[in-house]
Structure formats: structure tokens, C-alpha cells
Scaffold this active site. Structure first.
Site, mmCIF file in Angstrom:
data_model
loop_
_atom_site.group_PDB
_atom_site.id
_atom_site.type_symbol
_atom_site.label_atom_id
_atom_site.label_comp_id
_atom_site.label_asym_id
_atom_site.label_seq_id
_atom_site.Cartn_x
_atom_site.Cartn_y
_atom_site.Cartn_z
ATOM 1 N N LYS A 5 0.872 -1.169 0.000
ATOM 2 C CA LYS A 5 0.000 0.000 0.000
ATOM 3 C C LYS A 5 0.908 1.217 0.000
ATOM 4 C CE LYS A 5 -3.840 2.089 2.571
ATOM 5 N NZ LYS A 5 -4.791 1.889 3.699
ATOM 6 N N ASP A 17 -2.313 9.541 -6.610
ATOM 7 C CA ASP A 17 -0.876 9.297 -6.800
ATOM 8 C C ASP A 17 -0.439 7.917 -6.325
ATOM 9 O OD1 ASP A 17 -0.857 9.555 -4.034
ATOM 10 O OD2 ASP A 17 0.218 11.472 -4.021
ATOM 11 N N GLY A 18 -1.343 7.177 -5.683
ATOM 12 C CA GLY A 18 -1.001 5.823 -5.246
ATOM 13 C C GLY A 18 -0.026 5.780 -4.086
ATOM 14 N N ARG A 71 1.352 -5.479 3.561
ATOM 15 C CA ARG A 71 0.262 -6.106 4.299
ATOM 16 C C ARG A 71 0.271 -7.609 4.051
ATOM 17 N NH1 ARG A 71 -4.262 -3.856 1.526
ATOM 18 N NH2 ARG A 71 -4.191 -2.039 2.881
ATOM 19 N N ARG A 78 -10.703 -9.480 -3.785
ATOM 20 C CA ARG A 78 -11.794 -8.654 -3.271
ATOM 21 C C ARG A 78 -13.089 -8.926 -4.035
ATOM 22 N NH1 ARG A 78 -8.737 -3.053 -1.977
ATOM 23 N NH2 ARG A 78 -6.640 -3.870 -1.776
ATOM 24 N N ASP A 148 -14.858 -3.155 -2.651
ATOM 25 C CA ASP A 148 -13.422 -3.328 -2.867
ATOM 26 C C ASP A 148 -12.657 -3.439 -1.555
ATOM 27 O OD1 ASP A 148 -12.038 -3.798 -5.254
ATOM 28 O OD2 ASP A 148 -10.901 -1.954 -5.029
ATOM 29 N N ASN A 149 -13.347 -3.248 -0.441
ATOM 30 C CA ASN A 149 -12.713 -3.392 0.867
ATOM 31 C C ASN A 149 -13.253 -4.602 1.620
ATOM 32 O OD1 ASN A 149 -10.884 -1.299 0.671
ATOM 33 N ND2 ASN A 149 -12.302 0.216 1.481
ATOM 34 N N ASP A 158 -7.382 -2.890 4.737
ATOM 35 C CA ASP A 158 -7.396 -1.579 4.089
ATOM 36 C C ASP A 158 -8.005 -0.512 4.981
ATOM 37 O OD1 ASP A 158 -6.647 0.170 2.183
ATOM 38 O OD2 ASP A 158 -8.126 -0.421 0.691
#
Length: 202
Positions: A5, A17-18, A71, A78, A148-149, A158
Site C-alpha cells: 500500500k 498518486d497511489g 500487508r 476482493r 473493494d474493501n 485496508d
């Protein structure tokens, strides 16, 4: 499974921006350690290191320090992974993902043949229900509980905006942008049910 992450943009970054702020990385470490201590199925923080980059954020003083978190979880498949292939009508890849998920995360179902998909969905429902019950018992508010979580192994992961209840309040939210209480503490069971319905539709 290991995942990073904050390591940069991906095709799913939606223009961001990730990157991960150091503050955000530390918050994830705290979340995973606390939830594990409370018996909640959760990913674990394998490592966190500062990158030396300066990040600009609208919701905290900038520039701020950047980090990358690694992680550890049983799965990073997901609900949204299935939804993406269904959206693009890529049935072949969707089937391959389902077969992989069953083989890796529910091998006891492999002998069921065509009935394995329905049995796998039932198993994911059971895992998700146990996870949600653990959140509720711990007084935990995930903050951004979209499809998505949530993953197929029923692990919490997350951690962006999250909180523990200061007092019992079903309407308590963790995210400053959740003005309508979509992901409020008391809404989590209904939200998990809705997310499972989206997975079932696929």
C-alpha cells in the site's frame, strides 16, 4: 498473500498518486494490532517504511511524509475483483478467478463441480457475517466499507478512515466525508449484506 500500500499508481488509482502518508501507515499498524488483540479477523502489517518523499494532501498539513506498507493476509481477492470482470463481460477470466479462489481459499469445495460456485458464495457469506459481528462486538467502524474493501476470506483490511466507538452510537461515522452515514457503525451489517448481494449478482 503479501500486498503493498503506497507503492505508486496502478490501473485502479482513479487519478490518485497511489502513495501513502506515514500517518496513514501508522494508523493501519494501530488498526491491525488492536483488531487482532480483540479477536477480529484482520490483515497484519508486515512492514512499514518511510520513503523520503513529500506528499501533498487536502485533508492534512502538507507537505507530509510518505511511506510504503506491506500487508499480510490470507487473500487479497476482493469482491470488486469479481465485479470488474463481470462489468467487462469477461466471463472466461471471471471463471478462472472463481476457480482460483475456490482452489486456494476453499479447497474443500473443489469436489462439488458445478455446485462449487454456490457453495463458495455461501462460505463467503458466512465468513463475512462473522467478520461483521466481530466489528460490531469490538465497536469498530471501518469507514469505507465498499465492495473493494471486502475479500473472500472474511478478513478486515485496508484501513483508511477508521475509528472505535467513543460511546455506543449507531450513527457514528469514521470518515469525515461520510456526511450521510453510509458507513456508520450501525449501518455496517446492512452494508455487508448489500456488498454480498453485489457479489452474488456476478
Amino acid at each position: 498473500d503479501l500486498a503493498t500500500k503506497g507503492s505508486g499508481q496502478t490501473p485502479w488509482s482513479r487519478g490518485g498518486d497511489g502513495r501513502l502518508t506515514l500517518k496513514g501507515g501508522v494508523r493501519e499498524v494501530v488498526a491491525t494490532e488492536m483488531l487482532e488483540a480483540l479477536g477480529v479477523p484482520t490483515s497484519k502489517t508486515f512492514s512499514l517504511f518511510e520513503t523520503g518523499e513529500a506528499l501533498r494532501r487536502n485533508d492534512e498539513p502538507s507537505p507530509t511524509r510518505a511511506s510504503v506498507l506491506v500487508r499480510l493476509g490470507h487473500s487479497h481477492v476482493r469482491f470488486g475483483s469479481f465485479q470488474r470482470y463481470a462489468y467487462h463481460e469477461d466471463r472466461k477470466t471471471l471463471r478462472a478467478l472463481l476457480d482460483l479462489a475456490i482452489a486456494d481459499y476453499a479447497p474443500e469445495l473443489c469436489h462439488l463441480g458445478d455446485d462449487a460456485a454456490a457453495a463458495f458464495l455461501r462460505l463467503v457469506i458466512e465468513r463475512s457475517a462473522r467478520l461483521c459481528a466481530a466489528w460490531m462486538a469490538a465497536g469498530f467502524v471501518h469507514g469505507v466499507l465498499n465492495t473493494d474493501n471486502m475479500n473472500v476470506t472474511g478478513e478486515s483490511f485496508d484501513y483508511g478512515p477508521w475509528r472505535f466507538l467513543p460511546v455506543l452510537d449507531p450513527g457514528f461515522t469514521a470518515a469525515y466525508f461520510d456526511h450521510g452515514g453510509l458507513y456508520a457503525y450501525g449501518a455496517q451489517p446492512e452494508t455487508v449484506r448489500w456488498n454480498l448481494e453485489q457479489l452474488a449478482i456476478v
